[in-house]
Design a protein around this motif. Structure first.
Motif, PDB file in Angstrom:
ATOM      1  N   SER A 174      -6.381 -33.242  49.837  1.00 29.88           N
ATOM      2  CA  SER A 174      -5.624 -32.645  50.947  1.00 29.88           C
ATOM      3  C   SER A 174      -6.567 -31.960  51.932  1.00 29.88           C
ATOM      4  O   SER A 174      -6.329 -31.962  53.140  1.00 29.88           O
ATOM      5  N   LYS A 186      -0.464 -28.533  52.105  1.00 24.32           N
ATOM      6  CA  LYS A 186      -0.844 -27.312  51.391  1.00 24.32           C
ATOM      7  C   LYS A 186      -2.133 -27.578  50.614  1.00 24.32           C
ATOM      8  O   LYS A 186      -2.291 -28.631  49.979  1.00 24.32           O
ATOM      9  N   THR A 194      -0.307 -30.748  45.709  1.00 26.90           N
ATOM     10  CA  THR A 194       0.434 -31.746  46.477  1.00 26.90           C
ATOM     11  C   THR A 194       1.479 -32.389  45.564  1.00 26.90           C
ATOM     12  O   THR A 194       1.137 -32.945  44.524  1.00 26.90           O
ATOM     13  N   ASP A 214      -2.400 -39.246  51.520  1.00 24.20           N
ATOM     14  CA  ASP A 214      -2.882 -38.340  50.472  1.00 24.20           C
ATOM     15  C   ASP A 214      -1.761 -38.282  49.432  1.00 24.20           C
ATOM     16  O   ASP A 214      -0.642 -37.925  49.767  1.00 24.20           O
TER      17      ASP A 214
HETATM   18 MG   LIG Z   1      -3.467 -32.001  47.486  1.00 19.68          MG
END
Ligand SMILES: [Mg+2]
Ligand SMILES: Nc1nc2c(ncn2[C@@H]2O[C@H](COP(=O)(O)OP(=O)(O)OP(=O)(O)O)[C@@H](O)[C@H]2O)c(=O)[nH]1
Length: 357
Positions: A174, A186, A194, A214
């Protein structure tokens, strides 16, 4: 809420009945047949919308029924058609019809605005006006409307990204997508920050761009449901390149070579029940680039070296980066871009270099 799989029931409208009627007027006391046709039943459509990114509304509203066609009437009046239903779905939605023993793919909505019918409305029946003949001038025959199509569907969202980020929780996926795109997922120093996939658009010089996904981190045994399991890997099926992030910093007590092997095993063990419908084949066959992350926090350079040797033996390039400081990231992005360009065939290359005789 990110919802990427729902079951819904769709029912198109039935066609209206054809009418049985004869013209009765002072001027025409024994007029001919004038029964109108039934209207068409409404159909149900799926339409791909670029403004949606989840199937959540279907979770709360799983049944859709289009209205029926009105019956035909006297004086040759055709019944009104039923109204079509348009269901908006995110781009990347695949629709399957649920039959008794299988899921049959009926649509793959990969482009914004794409529209497919998933339940076709019934045709209206013909009124008796159509059945007059020289020998039968007062036909009493009419047709019923056709039944509308009814279907149980499964909708699955498979994100459309060019590049997928994979790796252990906390590897920095992330952090990397936040650095290279406008996505703001986040980020935190604990595993499974995540919980659902994030998409980001990466722009490079010369109007080049690609989309990165992601997805939540994998751990050993993900294929058996450990951690968040393999649930989100289906979103990487359409990608062309995987970027495998490995934490090589000295911050963790983990071994980068072991981490690398665990993720490779999990990718190989991922099986999607509909994989045969997806171009691109198994995830472990995809082009893969290894990003050795957190090099800003590496005390023992041999951690990076061992990973490099190990991955190179398997024919993979390793790019040292720091998602936090940005070190090495531009080189990584160029490598990703190069990786998914379609290979030039020797034929086109020959044509490009040889001059006309
Ligand atoms: Mg993440
Ligand atoms: N020093 C250093 N820390 C980093 C780097 N990249 C990420 N981190 C830190 O590592 C932690 C995890 O980063 P995330 O980006 O949330 O990791 P993730 O791979 O998305 O993790 P999950 O969402 O749990 O799968 C955060 O505290 C980041 O600040 C880096 O290049 N250097």
């Amino acid at each position: 809420m990110f919802v990427d799989e729902v079951d819904i029931h769709v029912a198109a409208g039935d066609g209206g009945r054809g009418c049985l009627s004869f013209r009765r007027e002072k001027s025409a006391p024994r007029g001919g047949p004038d029964g109108g046709d039934g209207g068409r039943g409404g159909s149900v459509y799926l339409t791909a919308s670029p403004h949606l990114n989840t199937l959540v509304t279907f979770r709360f509203h799983p049944t859709y029924k289009a209205t029926r066609g009105a019956h035909g009437e006297g004086s040759n009046r055709t019944g009104r058609d039923g109204e079509d239903l348009e269901l908006g779905v995110p781009v990347g939605t695949v629709a399957y019809e649920q039959t008794a023993d299988a899921l049959v793919q009926i649509a793959d909505l990969t482009e914004a605005g794409q529209r497919v019918v998933v339940a076709k409305g019934g045709r209206g029946g013909r009124g008796n006006q159509h059945f007059a003949s020289p020998t039968n001038q007062a036909p009493r025959r009419t047709e019923p409307g056709q039944l509308g199509h009814v279907s149980d569907l499964r909708l699955r969202l498979k994100l459309l990204a060019d590049v997928g980020l994979v790796g252990f929780p906390n590897a920095g996926k992330s952090t990397l997508i936040a650095r290279i795109s406008a996505a703001r997922p986040k980020i935190a120093d604990y595993p499974f920050t995540t919980l659902s996939p994030n998409l980001g658009v990466v722009s490079l010089s010369g109007e080049r761009s690609f989309v990165v996904a992601d997805v939540p981190g994998l751990i050993e045994g993900a294929h058996e449901g450990h951690g968040l399991g393999h649930r989100f890997l289906g979103h990487l099926e359409r990608t062309r390149v995987l970027v495998h992030l490995v934490d090589v910093s000295s911050l963790t007590g983990r071994d980068p070579v072991e981490d690398f092997d665990v993720i490779q095993r999990e990718l190989a063990l991922f099986r999607d029940e509909n994989a045969e419908n997806v171009a691109g084949g198994p995830l472990s066959d995809k082009l893969q680039i290894v990003a050795a992350n957190k090099i800003d926090a590496i005390d023992e350079p041999e951690r990076l070296e061992r990973l490099r040797q190990h991955a190179t033996q398997q024919g993979l390039w390793v790019y040292p980066v720091s998602a936090v400081t940005g070190q090495g990231v531009d080189v990584l992005l160029e490598a990703i871009w190069t990786a998914f360009q379609p290979p030039q065939t020797s034929d086109t290359r020959a044509r490009a270099t040889s001059s006309p005789a």
